[in-house]
Design a protein around this motif. Structure first.
Motif, PDB file in Angstrom:
ATOM      1  N   TYR A   1       0.823  -1.205   0.000  1.00  0.00           N
ATOM      2  CA  TYR A   1       0.000   0.000   0.000  1.00  0.00           C
ATOM      3  C   TYR A   1       0.859   1.257   0.000  1.00  0.00           C
ATOM      4  CZ  TYR A   1      -3.943   3.058   0.832  1.00  0.00           C
ATOM      5  OH  TYR A   1      -4.901   4.034   0.693  1.00  0.00           O
ATOM      6  N   PHE A   2       2.043   1.203   0.610  1.00  0.00           N
ATOM      7  CA  PHE A   2       2.944   2.358   0.571  1.00  0.00           C
ATOM      8  C   PHE A   2       3.289   2.715  -0.877  1.00  0.00           C
ATOM      9  CE2 PHE A   2       7.250   4.036   0.161  1.00  0.00           C
ATOM     10  CZ  PHE A   2       7.149   5.195   0.913  1.00  0.00           C
ATOM     11  N   ILE A   3       3.689   1.714  -1.678  1.00  0.00           N
ATOM     12  CA  ILE A   3       4.037   1.951  -3.079  1.00  0.00           C
ATOM     13  C   ILE A   3       2.816   2.456  -3.847  1.00  0.00           C
ATOM     14  CG2 ILE A   3       4.842   0.894  -5.216  1.00  0.00           C
ATOM     15  CD1 ILE A   3       7.012   1.187  -3.082  1.00  0.00           C
ATOM     16  N   TRP A   4       1.681   1.770  -3.670  1.00  0.00           N
ATOM     17  CA  TRP A   4       0.440   2.158  -4.350  1.00  0.00           C
ATOM     18  C   TRP A   4       0.058   3.582  -3.999  1.00  0.00           C
ATOM     19  CZ3 TRP A   4      -4.232   4.129  -3.299  1.00  0.00           C
ATOM     20  CH2 TRP A   4      -5.263   3.937  -4.209  1.00  0.00           C
ATOM     21  N   HIS A   5       0.086   3.900  -2.718  1.00  0.00           N
ATOM     22  CA  HIS A   5      -0.334   5.203  -2.219  1.00  0.00           C
ATOM     23  C   HIS A   5       0.584   6.306  -2.743  1.00  0.00           C
ATOM     24  CE1 HIS A   5      -1.973   7.393   1.635  1.00  0.00           C
ATOM     25  NE2 HIS A   5      -2.429   7.917   0.508  1.00  0.00           N
ATOM     26  N   LEU A   6       1.889   6.049  -2.693  1.00  0.00           N
ATOM     27  CA  LEU A   6       2.871   7.024  -3.172  1.00  0.00           C
ATOM     28  C   LEU A   6       2.643   7.333  -4.654  1.00  0.00           C
ATOM     29  CD1 LEU A   6       5.482   8.608  -2.357  1.00  0.00           C
ATOM     30  CD2 LEU A   6       6.767   6.649  -3.236  1.00  0.00           C
ATOM     31  N   LEU A   7       2.434   6.299  -5.458  1.00  0.00           N
ATOM     32  CA  LEU A   7       2.206   6.503  -6.889  1.00  0.00           C
ATOM     33  C   LEU A   7       0.934   7.311  -7.145  1.00  0.00           C
ATOM     34  CD1 LEU A   7       3.133   2.989  -8.340  1.00  0.00           C
ATOM     35  CD2 LEU A   7       4.415   5.117  -8.601  1.00  0.00           C
ATOM     36  N   HIS A   8      -0.109   7.067  -6.357  1.00  0.00           N
ATOM     37  CA  HIS A   8      -1.370   7.771  -6.574  1.00  0.00           C
ATOM     38  C   HIS A   8      -1.334   9.215  -6.091  1.00  0.00           C
ATOM     39  CE1 HIS A   8      -2.953   3.887  -7.662  1.00  0.00           C
ATOM     40  NE2 HIS A   8      -4.124   4.416  -7.957  1.00  0.00           N
ATOM     41  N   HIS A   9      -0.312   9.569  -5.348  1.00  0.00           N
ATOM     42  CA  HIS A   9      -0.113  10.978  -5.007  1.00  0.00           C
ATOM     43  C   HIS A   9       0.871  11.648  -5.965  1.00  0.00           C
ATOM     44  CE1 HIS A   9      -2.222  11.937  -1.166  1.00  0.00           C
ATOM     45  NE2 HIS A   9      -2.264  10.622  -1.070  1.00  0.00           N
ATOM     46  N   ARG A  10       1.800  10.887  -6.508  1.00  0.00           N
ATOM     47  CA  ARG A  10       2.818  11.460  -7.390  1.00  0.00           C
ATOM     48  C   ARG A  10       2.309  11.624  -8.824  1.00  0.00           C
ATOM     49  NH1 ARG A  10       4.903  12.734  -3.227  1.00  0.00           N
ATOM     50  NH2 ARG A  10       6.954  12.089  -2.424  1.00  0.00           N
ATOM     51  N   ILE A  11       1.417  10.724  -9.260  1.00  0.00           N
ATOM     52  CA  ILE A  11       0.888  10.786 -10.627  1.00  0.00           C
ATOM     53  C   ILE A  11      -0.502  11.417 -10.573  1.00  0.00           C
ATOM     54  CG2 ILE A  11       0.236   9.437 -12.649  1.00  0.00           C
ATOM     55  CD1 ILE A  11       2.244   7.288 -11.699  1.00  0.00           C
ATOM     56  N   ARG A  12      -0.615  12.616 -11.110  1.00  0.00           N
ATOM     57  CA  ARG A  12      -1.839  13.396 -10.924  1.00  0.00           C
ATOM     58  C   ARG A  12      -3.076  12.691 -11.475  1.00  0.00           C
ATOM     59  NH1 ARG A  12      -3.944  17.919  -9.397  1.00  0.00           N
ATOM     60  NH2 ARG A  12      -5.629  18.914 -10.548  1.00  0.00           N
ATOM     61  N   TRP A  13      -2.951  12.019 -12.619  1.00  0.00           N
ATOM     62  CA  TRP A  13      -4.124  11.353 -13.192  1.00  0.00           C
ATOM     63  C   TRP A  13      -4.659  10.280 -12.247  1.00  0.00           C
ATOM     64  CZ3 TRP A  13      -5.026   6.238 -14.705  1.00  0.00           C
ATOM     65  CH2 TRP A  13      -6.228   6.042 -15.401  1.00  0.00           C
ATOM     66  N   LEU A  14      -3.746   9.507 -11.643  1.00  0.00           N
ATOM     67  CA  LEU A  14      -4.169   8.489 -10.691  1.00  0.00           C
ATOM     68  C   LEU A  14      -4.847   9.126  -9.476  1.00  0.00           C
ATOM     69  CD1 LEU A  14      -1.091   6.053 -10.698  1.00  0.00           C
ATOM     70  CD2 LEU A  14      -3.337   5.678 -11.739  1.00  0.00           C
ATOM     71  N   TYR A  15      -4.284  10.238  -9.014  1.00  0.00           N
ATOM     72  CA  TYR A  15      -4.850  10.899  -7.838  1.00  0.00           C
ATOM     73  C   TYR A  15      -6.251  11.419  -8.126  1.00  0.00           C
ATOM     74  CZ  TYR A  15      -5.462  14.082  -3.919  1.00  0.00           C
ATOM     75  OH  TYR A  15      -5.958  14.729  -2.812  1.00  0.00           O
ATOM     76  N   VAL A  16      -6.387  12.162  -9.210  1.00  0.00           N
ATOM     77  CA  VAL A  16      -7.676  12.771  -9.529  1.00  0.00           C
ATOM     78  C   VAL A  16      -8.725  11.713  -9.850  1.00  0.00           C
ATOM     79  CG1 VAL A  16      -8.876  14.250 -11.187  1.00  0.00           C
ATOM     80  CG2 VAL A  16      -6.633  14.930 -10.298  1.00  0.00           C
ATOM     81  N   THR A  17      -8.320  10.683 -10.569  1.00  0.00           N
ATOM     82  CA  THR A  17      -9.274   9.682 -11.034  1.00  0.00           C
ATOM     83  C   THR A  17      -9.714   8.731  -9.932  1.00  0.00           C
ATOM     84  OG1 THR A  17      -8.203   9.763 -13.211  1.00  0.00           O
ATOM     85  CG2 THR A  17      -9.697   7.914 -12.790  1.00  0.00           C
ATOM     86  N   PHE A  18      -8.786   8.339  -9.046  1.00  0.00           N
ATOM     87  CA  PHE A  18      -9.088   7.272  -8.101  1.00  0.00           C
ATOM     88  C   PHE A  18      -9.018   7.673  -6.624  1.00  0.00           C
ATOM     89  CE2 PHE A  18      -7.183   5.028 -11.832  1.00  0.00           C
ATOM     90  CZ  PHE A  18      -8.354   4.407 -12.267  1.00  0.00           C
ATOM     91  N   HIS A  19      -8.051   8.508  -6.260  1.00  0.00           N
ATOM     92  CA  HIS A  19      -7.745   8.664  -4.833  1.00  0.00           C
ATOM     93  C   HIS A  19      -8.275   9.947  -4.210  1.00  0.00           C
ATOM     94  CE1 HIS A  19      -5.681   7.645  -1.177  1.00  0.00           C
ATOM     95  NE2 HIS A  19      -4.905   8.718  -1.203  1.00  0.00           N
ATOM     96  N   ALA A  20      -8.629  10.914  -5.018  1.00  0.00           N
ATOM     97  CA  ALA A  20      -8.985  12.239  -4.488  1.00  0.00           C
ATOM     98  C   ALA A  20     -10.170  12.188  -3.537  1.00  0.00           C
ATOM     99  CB  ALA A  20      -9.265  13.204  -5.641  1.00  0.00           C
ATOM    100  N   ILE A  21     -11.132  11.292  -3.784  1.00  0.00           N
ATOM    101  CA  ILE A  21     -12.322  11.233  -2.939  1.00  0.00           C
ATOM    102  C   ILE A  21     -11.969  10.969  -1.483  1.00  0.00           C
ATOM    103  CG2 ILE A  21     -12.677   8.778  -3.415  1.00  0.00           C
ATOM    104  CD1 ILE A  21     -15.685   9.269  -3.209  1.00  0.00           C
ATOM    105  N   HIS A  22     -10.896  10.234  -1.253  1.00  0.00           N
ATOM    106  CA  HIS A  22     -10.501   9.911   0.123  1.00  0.00           C
ATOM    107  C   HIS A  22      -9.927  11.125   0.846  1.00  0.00           C
ATOM    108  CE1 HIS A  22      -9.626   7.243   3.420  1.00  0.00           C
ATOM    109  NE2 HIS A  22      -8.351   7.566   3.409  1.00  0.00           N
ATOM    110  N   HIS A  23      -9.532  12.137   0.071  1.00  0.00           N
ATOM    111  CA  HIS A  23      -8.957  13.337   0.677  1.00  0.00           C
ATOM    112  C   HIS A  23      -9.946  14.501   0.694  1.00  0.00           C
ATOM    113  CE1 HIS A  23      -4.765  12.295   1.602  1.00  0.00           C
ATOM    114  NE2 HIS A  23      -4.938  11.371   0.667  1.00  0.00           N
ATOM    115  N   ASN A  24     -11.216  14.199   0.600  1.00  0.00           N
ATOM    116  CA  ASN A  24     -12.212  15.262   0.754  1.00  0.00           C
ATOM    117  C   ASN A  24     -12.197  15.847   2.158  1.00  0.00           C
ATOM    118  OD1 ASN A  24     -13.187  15.135  -1.844  1.00  0.00           O
ATOM    119  ND2 ASN A  24     -14.897  13.764  -1.350  1.00  0.00           N
TER     120      ASN A  24
END
Length: 276
Positions: free
Chosen positions: A141-164
């Motif tokens: 999860y550390f690797i997955w999480h880091l990538l989803h914060h470093r790659i904007r498309w991954l963050y906006v598409t998948f992870h941003a909802i968790h940071h509301n």
């Protein structure tokens, strides 16, 4: 030294018999059909999630009426509102109905019932297996999480909802995009297979993993929090994950602290200095 003595006692006791054998025999003989069902791990984790969220949810709802609880609130000026609780609850139920339920039905239809071994794991095997699963998931999860914060498309598409929510609370734990929930569920299910764990060890890991995930997001740093029980700052816990929701480029590991320290993304929380 104390932990070493504890493991020595467990080892000597279990040289003759497993402390967990009576428990395993009772489960295996009395609930065999339920435990063998492919649906059982899903029912176990989903029910555990809502049950373990409940105490923290009550603390959030009671608010100032429980002043003795609020003294442990990490961000005392920011409490979840009724609308945020309903939103996270709605997202969670939607994910469960649209993703978890169909996957569970598919497993039930296509996967044969599992075999239950006669022998229980030793207590030491269970403890080592649970810790091994937590450490393996922590790396994944550390690797997955880091990538989803470093790659904007991954963050906006998948992870941003968790940071509301920059001030997390228990029901925000599974306020996730579907992709993230599927990924977490995949690792949680696969890792015990990789580590060749006993079913009892697997189920213990699943329940503990649900609890520590909720605790990370609960918004309270109680004296009995896991991070306070494990010494030397090895474990992150709610205060450090709270920092991640306020400073999203820090504290990517879900549980332990070593990967963030190695990669220079570790950040501590100071109660005396509010985060900006």
């Amino acid at each position: 030294h104390t932990l070493k003595n504890l493991f020595q006692i467990i080892y000597h006791v279990e040289r003759n018999d497993s402390l967990l054998q009576p428990l395993w025999d009772s489960l295996r003989l009395n609930y065999r059909d339920y435990l063998r069902s492919p649906l059982f791990p899903v029912v176990l984790t989903v029910s555990s999630y809502f049950v373990l969220c409940l105490p923290f949810l009550v603390c959030d709802i009671m608010g100032d009426r429980w002043a003795w609880v609020q003294q442990f609130k990490i961000q005392p000026s920011r409490r979840p509102t009724a609308s945020t609780l309903l939103h996270c609850g709605g997202v969670t139920f939607y994910n469960q109905l649209s993703l978890v339920l169909p996957a569970s039905v598919a497993q039930w239809a296509w996967r044969p019932p599992v075999d239950l071994p006669d022998q229980a794991p030793s207590l030491l095997e269970l403890i080592v297996g649970v810790i091994g699963n937590l450490l393996l998931f922590d790396f994944q999860y550390f690797i997955w999480h880091l990538l989803h914060h470093r790659i904007r498309w991954l963050y906006v598409t998948f992870h941003a909802i968790h940071h509301n929510y920059s001030s997390p609370f228990a029901l925000a734990t599974q306020c996730l995009g579907g992709w993230e929930l599927v990924t977490v569920g995949f690792w949680t299910t696969l890792n015990p297979v990789i580590l060749r764990c006993h079913l009892l060890t697997t189920w213990a890991f699943m329940v503990l993993h649900v609890y520590v995930s909720i605790e990370d997001h609960c918004g309270y740093d109680f004296p009995w929090s896991t991070s306070r029980l494990i010494p030397f700052g090895i474990y992150g816990g709610p205060s450090k994950h709270d920092v991640h929701h306020q400073r999203p480029n820090t504290n990517f590991a879900p549980h332990f602290s070593h990967w963030d320290k190695l990669f220079g993304t570790h950040a501590d929380f100071s109660f005396s200095t509010p985060l900006k």
